[in-house]
Design a protein around this motif. Structure first.
Motif, PDB file in Angstrom:
ATOM      1  N   ALA A   1       0.832  -1.206   0.000  1.00 48.57           N
ATOM      2  CA  ALA A   1       0.000   0.000   0.000  1.00 48.57           C
ATOM      3  C   ALA A   1       0.864   1.252   0.000  1.00 48.57           C
ATOM      4  O   ALA A   1       0.589   2.211  -0.730  1.00 48.57           O
ATOM      5  CB  ALA A   1      -0.942   0.001   1.197  1.00 48.57           C
ATOM      6  N   LEU A   2       1.927   1.239   0.792  1.00 49.40           N
ATOM      7  CA  LEU A   2       2.840   2.388   0.833  1.00 49.40           C
ATOM      8  C   LEU A   2       3.517   2.594  -0.517  1.00 49.40           C
ATOM      9  O   LEU A   2       3.582   3.714  -1.029  1.00 49.40           O
ATOM     10  CB  LEU A   2       3.895   2.194   1.922  1.00 49.40           C
ATOM     11  N   GLU A   3       4.014   1.515  -1.101  1.00 55.06           N
ATOM     12  CA  GLU A   3       4.678   1.604  -2.400  1.00 55.06           C
ATOM     13  C   GLU A   3       3.711   2.056  -3.483  1.00 55.06           C
ATOM     14  O   GLU A   3       4.060   2.881  -4.331  1.00 55.06           O
ATOM     15  CB  GLU A   3       5.300   0.253  -2.767  1.00 55.06           C
ATOM     16  N   LEU A   4       2.514   1.526  -3.449  1.00 55.46           N
ATOM     17  CA  LEU A   4       1.513   1.904  -4.436  1.00 55.46           C
ATOM     18  C   LEU A   4       1.100   3.363  -4.262  1.00 55.46           C
ATOM     19  O   LEU A   4       0.930   4.087  -5.243  1.00 55.46           O
ATOM     20  CB  LEU A   4       0.294   0.985  -4.336  1.00 55.46           C
ATOM     21  N   GLY A   5       0.976   3.798  -3.028  1.00 55.15           N
ATOM     22  CA  GLY A   5       0.643   5.201  -2.761  1.00 55.15           C
ATOM     23  C   GLY A   5       1.696   6.140  -3.324  1.00 55.15           C
ATOM     24  O   GLY A   5       1.373   7.172  -3.924  1.00 55.15           O
ATOM     25  N   LEU A   6       2.967   5.789  -3.163  1.00 59.91           N
ATOM     26  CA  LEU A   6       4.052   6.601  -3.712  1.00 59.91           C
ATOM     27  C   LEU A   6       4.025   6.598  -5.239  1.00 59.91           C
ATOM     28  O   LEU A   6       4.237   7.629  -5.879  1.00 59.91           O
ATOM     29  CB  LEU A   6       5.414   6.093  -3.220  1.00 59.91           C
ATOM     30  N   ALA A   7       3.752   5.439  -5.825  1.00 60.88           N
ATOM     31  CA  ALA A   7       3.684   5.330  -7.283  1.00 60.88           C
ATOM     32  C   ALA A   7       2.531   6.160  -7.838  1.00 60.88           C
ATOM     33  O   ALA A   7       2.668   6.818  -8.875  1.00 60.88           O
ATOM     34  CB  ALA A   7       3.541   3.869  -7.690  1.00 60.88           C
ATOM     35  N   ILE A   8       1.401   6.161  -7.141  1.00 57.68           N
ATOM     36  CA  ILE A   8       0.240   6.951  -7.570  1.00 57.68           C
ATOM     37  C   ILE A   8       0.569   8.438  -7.485  1.00 57.68           C
ATOM     38  O   ILE A   8       0.244   9.205  -8.393  1.00 57.68           O
ATOM     39  CB  ILE A   8      -1.001   6.599  -6.730  1.00 57.68           C
ATOM     40  N   LYS A   9       1.240   8.832  -6.416  1.00 60.11           N
ATOM     41  CA  LYS A   9       1.624  10.240  -6.269  1.00 60.11           C
ATOM     42  C   LYS A   9       2.539  10.662  -7.419  1.00 60.11           C
ATOM     43  O   LYS A   9       2.370  11.732  -8.012  1.00 60.11           O
ATOM     44  CB  LYS A   9       2.310  10.460  -4.926  1.00 60.11           C
ATOM     45  N   LYS A  10       3.498   9.814  -7.738  1.00 59.43           N
ATOM     46  CA  LYS A  10       4.457  10.121  -8.807  1.00 59.43           C
ATOM     47  C   LYS A  10       3.779  10.132 -10.181  1.00 59.43           C
ATOM     48  O   LYS A  10       4.008  11.031 -10.984  1.00 59.43           O
ATOM     49  CB  LYS A  10       5.586   9.085  -8.785  1.00 59.43           C
ATOM     50  N   GLU A  11       2.939   9.151 -10.449  1.00 60.07           N
ATOM     51  CA  GLU A  11       2.309   8.993 -11.770  1.00 60.07           C
ATOM     52  C   GLU A  11       1.197  10.014 -12.020  1.00 60.07           C
ATOM     53  O   GLU A  11       1.091  10.570 -13.099  1.00 60.07           O
ATOM     54  CB  GLU A  11       1.745   7.575 -11.901  1.00 60.07           C
ATOM     55  N   PHE A  12       0.354  10.247 -11.011  1.00 59.82           N
ATOM     56  CA  PHE A  12      -0.840  11.072 -11.203  1.00 59.82           C
ATOM     57  C   PHE A  12      -0.802  12.388 -10.435  1.00 59.82           C
ATOM     58  O   PHE A  12      -1.744  13.163 -10.513  1.00 59.82           O
ATOM     59  CB  PHE A  12      -2.092  10.287 -10.789  1.00 59.82           C
ATOM     60  N   ASN A  13       0.263  12.613  -9.658  1.00 64.63           N
ATOM     61  CA  ASN A  13       0.392  13.814  -8.840  1.00 64.63           C
ATOM     62  C   ASN A  13      -0.791  13.960  -7.878  1.00 64.63           C
ATOM     63  O   ASN A  13      -1.345  15.034  -7.692  1.00 64.63           O
ATOM     64  CB  ASN A  13       0.552  15.059  -9.706  1.00 64.63           C
ATOM     65  N   VAL A  14      -1.190  12.825  -7.301  1.00 62.24           N
ATOM     66  CA  VAL A  14      -2.295  12.770  -6.345  1.00 62.24           C
ATOM     67  C   VAL A  14      -1.755  12.175  -5.055  1.00 62.24           C
ATOM     68  O   VAL A  14      -1.182  11.097  -5.054  1.00 62.24           O
ATOM     69  CB  VAL A  14      -3.445  11.886  -6.881  1.00 62.24           C
ATOM     70  N   LYS A  15      -1.931  12.899  -3.967  1.00 60.86           N
ATOM     71  CA  LYS A  15      -1.452  12.405  -2.681  1.00 60.86           C
ATOM     72  C   LYS A  15      -2.589  11.736  -1.932  1.00 60.86           C
ATOM     73  O   LYS A  15      -3.675  12.286  -1.801  1.00 60.86           O
ATOM     74  CB  LYS A  15      -0.894  13.548  -1.843  1.00 60.86           C
TER      75      LYS A  15
END
Length: 85
Positions: free
Chosen positions: A44-58
């Motif tokens: 979940a942590l890794e996916l959250g970081l990937a989502i932030k990087k890919e979509f600029n959504v925190k």
């Protein structure tokens, strides 16, 4: 929205190094944790970081709604769509 869901599935596969899983293997409404895809809190942590990087959504790790956002690809797509529109 279908393109976004496929993008999320690909992001899950690539960011978590899931071998032998394709985009077609992940159902949109399939749970991502425990009984579904079997992800854990580290994922979940890794996916959250990937989502932030890919979509600029925190995604706020301390939010009560975070669990709901990570429930499925559908839920993640809705969350990302709301925060990027």
């Amino acid at each position: 929205m279908t393109e976004l869901k496929n993008q999320i599935k690909q992001l899950i596969i690539s960011s978590l190094d899931l071998e032998d899983i394709t985009v077609d293997d992940i159902e949109n409404d399939q749970p991502l944790f425990v009984d579904g895809l079997g992800l854990d809190s580290i994922d979940a942590l890794e996916l959250g970081l990937a989502i932030k990087k890919e979509f600029n959504v925190k995604i706020d790790a301390n939010s009560e709604q975070t669990k709901a956002h990570f429930a499925s690809v559908d839920a993640l797509a809705n969350f990302i769509n709301q925060h990027t529109s």
